[in-house]
Scaffold this motif. Structure first.
Motif, mmCIF file in Angstrom:
data_model
loop_
_atom_site.group_PDB
_atom_site.id
_atom_site.type_symbol
_atom_site.label_atom_id
_atom_site.label_comp_id
_atom_site.label_asym_id
_atom_site.label_seq_id
_atom_site.Cartn_x
_atom_site.Cartn_y
_atom_site.Cartn_z
ATOM 1 N N GLU A 310 0.598 -1.219 0.032
ATOM 2 C CA GLU A 310 0.085 0.049 0.123
ATOM 3 C C GLU A 310 0.873 1.138 0.109
ATOM 4 O O GLU A 310 0.527 2.233 -0.832
ATOM 5 N N TYR A 311 2.023 1.389 0.621
ATOM 6 C CA TYR A 311 2.871 2.454 0.900
ATOM 7 C C TYR A 311 3.464 2.524 -0.433
ATOM 8 O O TYR A 311 3.698 3.941 -1.022
ATOM 9 N N GLY A 316 3.712 5.907 -5.027
ATOM 10 C CA GLY A 316 3.788 6.170 -6.437
ATOM 11 C C GLY A 316 2.810 7.109 -7.192
ATOM 12 O O GLY A 316 3.141 7.655 -8.384
ATOM 13 N N ILE A 317 1.739 7.220 -6.478
ATOM 14 C CA ILE A 317 0.780 8.372 -7.034
ATOM 15 C C ILE A 317 0.886 9.712 -6.419
ATOM 16 O O ILE A 317 0.596 10.626 -7.152
ATOM 17 N N ARG A 364 1.921 7.949 7.361
ATOM 18 C CA ARG A 364 0.601 8.945 7.655
ATOM 19 C C ARG A 364 -0.383 9.121 6.662
ATOM 20 O O ARG A 364 -1.348 9.125 7.045
ATOM 21 N N VAL A 365 0.147 8.889 5.530
ATOM 22 C CA VAL A 365 -0.591 9.222 4.282
ATOM 23 C C VAL A 365 -1.251 7.865 3.620
ATOM 24 O O VAL A 365 -0.308 7.081 3.365
ATOM 25 N N VAL A 370 -4.767 9.630 -0.666
ATOM 26 C CA VAL A 370 -4.195 10.077 -1.987
ATOM 27 C C VAL A 370 -5.046 10.001 -3.143
ATOM 28 O O VAL A 370 -5.370 10.916 -3.948
ATOM 29 N N VAL A 371 -6.121 9.066 -3.418
ATOM 30 C CA VAL A 371 -6.891 8.738 -4.324
ATOM 31 C C VAL A 371 -8.018 9.872 -4.023
ATOM 32 O O VAL A 371 -8.250 10.508 -5.077
ATOM 33 N N ASN A 372 -8.238 10.064 -2.845
ATOM 34 C CA ASN A 372 -9.424 11.129 -2.843
ATOM 35 C C ASN A 372 -8.791 12.659 -3.073
ATOM 36 O O ASN A 372 -9.484 13.413 -3.931
#
Length: 409
Positions: A310-311, A316-317, A364-365, A370-372
């Motif tokens: 996930e990290y 990546g994005i 933390r993120v 990030v998608v939102n």
């Protein structure tokens, strides 16, 4: 979420939203109105502004053969969606006997206004990474096993893998000039030759990945067959990374297939909760999504746990947030091809960072955050910078006089 078969699609380049989507729409419309003598396609928004360079008119005309179809590039703002087309079936007097308003929503997927019949069914009950991880922990399974709980994908993924490898291989031996007014020289074969001659392992790795990314992207730009991952504009990223790990590092095929499933989960979440359409979200929605998918795949190939996978996807994005989509001349070439190479290299760096940083701290993120954020950012990007070629690089890079386009009254 929908099936991963709706995310990974094999088809002709150069753009999934501008070629695959319109191709599918034309085919279905023709099946719905076979009695028509001829057809009319009106393109709006991004489909109009970049449709000529993206070969939208060519794929529509070809799909309707042997009957004729007039394609019109409309100047009005796209009604309701950035990629809108209105298809009309005509009788022998030219009267309209059938009409669809179609939205090409990215990755080759389409929606027909007022019709739910063409909507693919929901396969996965979860709509966020957090929900998926909670399910995996409850079932005591790894992320790679998640898709197997809901659909059988191994045969399909093997077909996808074969096509990715084939696209890269063909691209790396093909020379010449890409079609269109840019007269862009293919360089994948030259990069591959440099890679074979490189003595330094680090330089060799980078050159190989660059060659593979350019090879797949040049095939796509030339109208060749490739795979949406998650789109055709970003179809050089994941195949480049996969080819390197499979061909050069000799990673087991089953492990690559599992990695493709994980990458698919990442792409599906972005598609569900944001967008993978450059016309809606800018290039962050295409290249950023592809980098996240490839980073997750690389992390899985390095046997990282699901938290680090996930990290890796999040890194990546995150660092493509705000990236604009401003193709020069409407072609999926500048800056698109080079961006695929950059993102392929960055995907490997993202996985490396996730592994090293993940052993020192919690991130933390989250990926969902990030998608939102990408979805919010995409809405804020000016229309000139979302696959319209009305701003950015598209307006500053010299180009020959525009080819005429057909406009309808």
């Amino acid at each position: 979420m929908k099936s991963l078969k709706e995310l990974y699609r094999i088809g002709p380049g150069p753009s999934s939203s501008h070629t695959l989507g319109p191709q599918r729409a034309a085919k279905l419309f023709q099946e719905a109105y076979p009695q028509a003598v001829s057809y009319l396609a009106e393109l709006y928004g991004s489909l109009s502004f970049t449709g000529k360079g993206h070969l939208t008119d060519a794929i529509i005309i070809k799909t309707f053969l042997p009957k004729s179809c007039e394609v019109c590039f409309m100047q009005e703002t796209a009604p309701e969606h950035a990629n809108t087309m209105i298809l009309k079936a005509l009788n022998e007097t030219g009267a309209v006997i059938g009409e669809w308003t179609v939205y090409s929503v990215g990755g080759g997927a389409i929606k027909v206004k007022g019709s739910a019949d063409l909507e693919p069914e929901e396969i996965y009950p979860h709509h966020s990474f957090a929900e998926i991880m909670a399910y995996c922990k409850q079932r005591n399974i790894r992320l790679a096993q998640y898709t197997d709980e809901f659909e059988a994908l191994d045969d399909f993924m093997n077909e996808i893998l074969d096509q990715m490898l084939s696209t890269v291989a063909t691209g790396c031996i093909t020379t010449g000039v890409l079609p269109g007014r840019l007269q862009l020289e293919r360089v994948a074969s030259g990069l591959y030759s440099k890679a074979k001659q490189a003595a330094d392992p680090s330089r060799k790795q980078k050159l190989l990945i660059m060659a593979y990314a350019y090879g797949a992207s040049e095939q796509n730009a030339g109208g060749g067959t490739t795979v949406t991952a998650p789109t055709l504009g970003a179809s050089g990223v994941l195949p480049a990374v996969i080819t390197y790990y499979y061909r050069d590092l000799k990673i087991d095929r089953k492990k690559i297939i599992d990695g493709l499933k994980i990458a698919g989960i990442i792409g599906n979440l972005i598609k569900t909760n944001a967008t993978i359409s450059g016309a809606q979200g800018g290039c962050q929605a295409e290249i950023g999504a592809a980098c996240a998918m490839a980073a997750a795949l690389v992390a899985s190939l390095h046997d990282m746990d699901d938290d680090k996978i996930e990290y890796a996807a999040e890194i990546g994005i995150e660092h493509f947030l705000g990236l604009t989509c401003d193709p020069v001349g409407g072609y999926v070439m500048i800056p698109c091809i080079e961006r695929n190479s950059v993102a392929a290299l960055r995907a490997i760096d993202a996985a490396f960072m996730a592994e090293e940083l993940g052993s020192l701290k919690d991130h933390r993120v989250s990926f969902d955050m990030v998608v939102n954020t990408m979805n919010y950012t995409g809405r804020k990007i000016a229309i000139e910078l979302k696959e319209t070629s009305l701003g950015g690089l598209a307006t500053v890079v010299p180009l020959a006089d525009s080819a005429p386009k057909k406009h309808c009254d």
